[in-house]
Design an enzyme around this catalytic site. Structure first.
Site, PDB file in Angstrom:
ATOM      1  N   LYS A 151     -18.985   6.141  -2.882  1.00  0.00           N
ATOM      2  CA  LYS A 151     -18.592   6.204  -4.239  1.00  0.00           C
ATOM      3  C   LYS A 151     -17.650   4.511  -4.366  1.00  0.00           C
ATOM      4  O   LYS A 151     -16.017   4.848  -3.755  1.00  0.00           O
ATOM      5  CB  LYS A 151     -17.983   7.294  -5.170  1.00  0.00           C
ATOM      6  CG  LYS A 151     -17.863   6.995  -6.528  1.00  0.00           C
ATOM      7  CD  LYS A 151     -16.723   7.353  -7.033  1.00  0.00           C
ATOM      8  CE  LYS A 151     -15.318   6.961  -7.166  1.00  0.00           C
ATOM      9  NZ  LYS A 151     -15.157   6.172  -8.306  1.00  0.00           N
ATOM     10  N   GLU A 193      -6.281   6.452   3.212  1.00  0.00           N
ATOM     11  CA  GLU A 193      -5.500   5.589   3.769  1.00  0.00           C
ATOM     12  C   GLU A 193      -4.625   4.692   2.041  1.00  0.00           C
ATOM     13  O   GLU A 193      -5.957   4.678   0.968  1.00  0.00           O
ATOM     14  CB  GLU A 193      -6.248   3.898   3.806  1.00  0.00           C
ATOM     15  CG  GLU A 193      -6.113   3.060   4.672  1.00  0.00           C
ATOM     16  CD  GLU A 193      -5.558   1.858   3.024  1.00  0.00           C
ATOM     17  OE1 GLU A 193      -4.285   2.059   3.250  1.00  0.00           O
ATOM     18  OE2 GLU A 193      -6.718   0.830   2.976  1.00  0.00           O
ATOM     19  N   CYS A 196      -2.455  -2.795  -1.110  1.00  0.00           N
ATOM     20  CA  CYS A 196      -1.614  -1.688  -0.547  1.00  0.00           C
ATOM     21  C   CYS A 196      -0.905  -1.895   0.387  1.00  0.00           C
ATOM     22  O   CYS A 196      -0.145  -1.509   0.857  1.00  0.00           O
ATOM     23  CB  CYS A 196      -3.068  -0.777   0.102  1.00  0.00           C
ATOM     24  SG  CYS A 196      -3.717  -1.583   1.099  1.00  0.00           S
ATOM     25  N   GLU A 206       5.528   1.807  -5.639  1.00  0.00           N
ATOM     26  CA  GLU A 206       3.873   0.449  -5.594  1.00  0.00           C
ATOM     27  C   GLU A 206       3.923  -0.077  -7.405  1.00  0.00           C
ATOM     28  O   GLU A 206       3.134   1.173  -7.958  1.00  0.00           O
ATOM     29  CB  GLU A 206       3.011   1.569  -5.346  1.00  0.00           C
ATOM     30  CG  GLU A 206       2.133   0.266  -4.125  1.00  0.00           C
ATOM     31  CD  GLU A 206       0.957   1.274  -4.257  1.00  0.00           C
ATOM     32  OE1 GLU A 206       0.843  -0.009  -3.274  1.00  0.00           O
ATOM     33  OE2 GLU A 206       0.207   2.026  -4.415  1.00  0.00           O
TER      34      GLU A 206
END
Length: 782
Positions: free
Chosen positions: A190, A264, A298, A390
């Site tokens: 996906k 991850e 990331c 983040e």
């Protein structure tokens, strides 16, 4: 005007890349896409609009997959699995090679479509994303070819559900699909709902390559589609890259299902600059670390930690460099920063930095639309939310440090552990800091370097598992041999009519072993242990929450063990074997009494051999050097996980404990062990071996009690790095679900027994689970 003045005042020209071929491909598809299932596209249905974030133009309409669509994709993958696995490594390698070649042949088409769909500069898509995607398929063609000889004890997992993010749409697809196919799995993927177009173009080249139907299936849609895949009983593994919050939810949903899982997740990577660094190089490195891909990375070096004595000078250099960054049309090859992926993401970043403490510097104006100016925020404290959370945008936050110890402490002061950069001209200092950082990837005097041969992944709440290299391939395999169904082992009860002992039993009440001392349980409770005939053999303490807290604290304080050499650890394991050998008969008789069987001598002898095995491994499982196409010495290093909790097997009270403890110690970890619930007395005698084998206090802690109760507390403990569960009571679901809050690594038996006397008792999985990979990139060569 002089030539020098002319060069200094000359305005930038433009160098637009044509989007004609990408737009023509969309037109050829009717600007509407179905799903890719069983080798072909379905009829387009109602769904999502894919938008060009730079212009707001709708590029295409995508189909929102339904539950029936996901079922169809999984069924297709399941049907294709036997044939794909049976092709063997060479057969699969030929298809992977064909996909790599087609990615090369259509490189400019992929680059243009990626930029239109995602907003990243065409220069980055052309020079980074697409070549790396090609490299992954080439590299994994080689791994597929060699897998049978290099990993003879491993096999494919089955149908892999893969959920990828929007920041590197094609590259993340390559990271996930290439190893899955190389290992013999089939895939249901996906893509992110905002950036699905290059995945659909990849489906097109799968058809061109003649890939068998059902090997790769692509379903588009929003988060609901990912949830359907995660919970689908026909999927054997979930591989997810995305936010930590979503990763935590996936861990909860898959708990107890037996699905393999790799995550991850997010990061807040430190970028450390010391006073002996080449500052101009460090500034250029920052451009790659935080403003590459609009900061939507990331592992972006978003947290600048700079030595106080050079902070003002470095910040001034950064501001001047920021003023030269060009923000604008991503299809222009002279642009440094393109459009953010979606207005929602742009607004989220703007809201996070609104009213920020510290000094905020923004470099110039940006065009109308989905853009955000490069931003530097200095003077922040390490605890400031912007230093901890983040941001995922072109925003750099900064704080200062004075000493190396303070720098390491600040760098590790985060719940994440994905990546870090260290800038210093002193190689000794750089390597010392790299070794001490809690990060899965460390770049020395560099940033954002990747390769298919180099494992990539995080620690802590940045997830677990690796993408790339043999380590990434291994995560798409499982042992060839599966265990037998698990059968609970119950303790023997007092029958009330047991024959009396020839002599009165001298009271035998064991103690817990915590921090190098035998201690009574905090609750003050113990339980009777009987033999098969119902005779009382002794009492075992019942540990509770506070005992676990004390044991984890003691283990955390024994960190010096992790810095000891493999040779030193091996000597202690050999010493344990020597001490066990001296008491062979005592342990054999005790085991026979506990179990009512006559396998005691065989169990002790196998335990001695097992200790020799783990001692032999202690200095022979250290990592490897990688061949990457960059001027870098790249090392995949094996590090201890840290503090590992382990629920030991019930059925092999001595051998199971030794088989679990051996690899934990050999690889430099500290242990909190919960002994066999049914037969705990053997573990309490092992304490005497520990006390006479020179093991430092706190390295090994031994508890006894109810597995179900203690596993729950261990799973929820935030300061435990990993939890293994081999109990004969199936606790797999509870352990995985309760560990989701801290995202600690778990290793559970999934209701399957292990042959502790055979090869399964010393399988390579123990070493893999007792270590974590740190990939270190060092400048090397020219």
């Amino acid at each position: 005007m002089t030539v020098r003045e002319l060069y200094q005042t000359m305005p930038y020209g433009t160098a637009p890349e044509s989007a004609a071929d990408a737009l023509a491909w969309l037109v050829d598809q009717g600007d509407r896409f179905g799903l890719f299932i069983d080798g072909g596209f379905t009829a387009p249905g109602n769904g999502l609009e894919s938008m060009n974030p730079a212009t707001g133009e709708v590029l295409a309409t995508l189909t929102e997959a339904t539950a029936q669509d996901v079922d169809a994709a999984v069924d297709a993958a399941r049907r294709a699995l036997p044939g794909w696995a049976a092709l063997g490594g060479h057969g699969r390698a030929r298809y992977l090679y064909a996909l790599a070649r087609l990615l090369q042949k259509h490189a400019r088409l992929f680059a243009a479509l990626e930029t239109l769909d995602n907003g990243k500069p065409i220069r980055e898509a052309r020079d980074v994303d697409i070549p790396l995607a090609q490299r992954h398929f080439y590299h994994h063609a080689g791994l597929a070819q060699l897998m049978a000889s290099e990993m003879p004890d491993r096999a494919q997992i089955g149908v892999c559900g893969q959920i990828i993010p929007w920041n590197f749409p094609l590259l993340m697809l390559a990271w996930k699909v290439a190893p899955a196919l190389a290992a013999g799995n089939t895939v249901v993927l996906k893509p992110a709902e905002w950036t699905s177009l290059t995945a659909l173009l990849f489906a097109d080249i799968c058809q061109q390559a003649g890939l068998p139907g059902g090997v790769v299936n692509i379903v588009t849609g929003g988060a609901e589609v990912g949830e359907m895949m995660t919970a689908h009983p026909g999927i054997d593994k979930i591989a997810f890259t995305g936010s930590t919050a979503t990763g935590r939810r996936i861990r909860e949903v898959t708990a107890g299902s037996g699905k393999a899982l790799t995550l991850e997740l997010g990061g807040k990577s430190a970028y450390l600059v010391f006073d002996d660094a080449d500052l101009d190089s460090a500034v250029e490195g920052l451009v790659d670390a935080i403003w590459f891909n609009q900061g939507e990375v990331c592992c972006a070096g978003s947290r600048l930690l700079v030595q106080e004595s050079i902070a003002d000078r470095l910040h001034e250099k950064i501001r001047k460099r920021m003023e030269k960054l060009r923000v604008g049309d991503p299809m222009d090859k002279t642009i440094d920063i393109g459009a953010m992926v979606h207005p929602v993401q742009r607004d989220r970043v703007a809201a996070m930095i609104a009213g920020a403490r510290g000094e905020v510097f923004t470099a110039g104006a940006v065009p109308e639309g989905c853009y955000h100016a490069p931003t530097l925020i200095t003077g922040l404290a390490p605890s400031d939310p912007l230093m901890q959370d983040e941001i995922f945008g072109p925003v750099l936050v900064s704080a200062t440090f004075r000493t190396v110890d303070e720098a390491v402490q600040m760098a590790n002061n985060t719940r994440y552990g994905l990546a870090a950069s260290v800038w210093s001209e002193g190689i000794g200092r750089a390597l010392e800091v790299a070794q001490r950082l809690e990060a899965g990837v460390v770049w020395v005097n560099g940033a954002n370097m990747f390769d298919a041969a180099a494992p990539f992944g995080g620690m802590r709440e940045s997830g677990f598992g690796r993408d790339g290299g043999w380590e990434g391939l291994r995560d798409y395999t499982q042992p060839n041999v599966s265990g037998a169904p698990l059968h609970p082992v119950e303790p023997f009860a007092d029958t009330g009519d047991a024959p009396a002992a020839a002599e009165p039993l001298i009271d035998r009440t064991g103690k817990l072993y915590i921090g190098g001392k035998q201690v009574r349980p905090d609750g003050g409770y113990s339980r009777a242990v009987h033999d098969r005939a119902g005779r009382l053999l002794g009492h075992a303490p019942v540990a509770g929450r506070k005992d676990i807290r004390n044991a984890v604290e003691a283990a955390r304080g024994a960190s010096g063990w992790s810095r000891s050499s493999g040779h030193s650890r091996a000597q202690i394991l050999y010493f344990m074997a020597e001490n066990l050998s001296a008491r062979t008969l005592d342990f054999a008789n005790l085991i026979n009494d506990l179990t009512g069987e006559d396998q005691g001598m065989a169990e002790v002898e196998t335990a001695i051999s097992r200790l020799f095995t783990w001692a032999a491994r202690a200095d022979k499982f250290a990592g490897r050097a990688l061949d990457v196409p960059q001027a870098s010495m790249t090392l995949a290093l094996r590090e201890p996980v840290g503090v590992i909790g382990a629920i030991c097997p019930d059925e092999a009270s001595l051998l199971g404990l030794v088989s679990v403890l051996g690899p934990i110690l050999a690889m430099g970890n500290r242990a909190v062990l919960v002994a066999s619930e049914a037969f705990p007395l053997a573990a309490l005698d092992v304490v005497q071996l520990l006390e006479t084998s020179d093991i430092p206090p706190g390295v090994v802690n031994v508890l006894t009690g109810c597995h179900a109760d203690l596993a729950l507390t261990l799973a929820r403990h935030a300061d435990l790095d990993a939890l293994w569960c081999f109990s004969s009571t199936d606790l797999s679901g509870r352990v995985e679900a309760d560990s989701a809050a801290s995202l600690k690594r778990t290793w559970v038996n999934n209701a399957k027994a292990r042959d502790w006397f055979g090869a399964q008792g010393e399988a390579s999985d123990f070493l893999e689970q007792a270590t974590r990979i740190k990939t270190v990139w060092l400048p090397y060569g020219a």
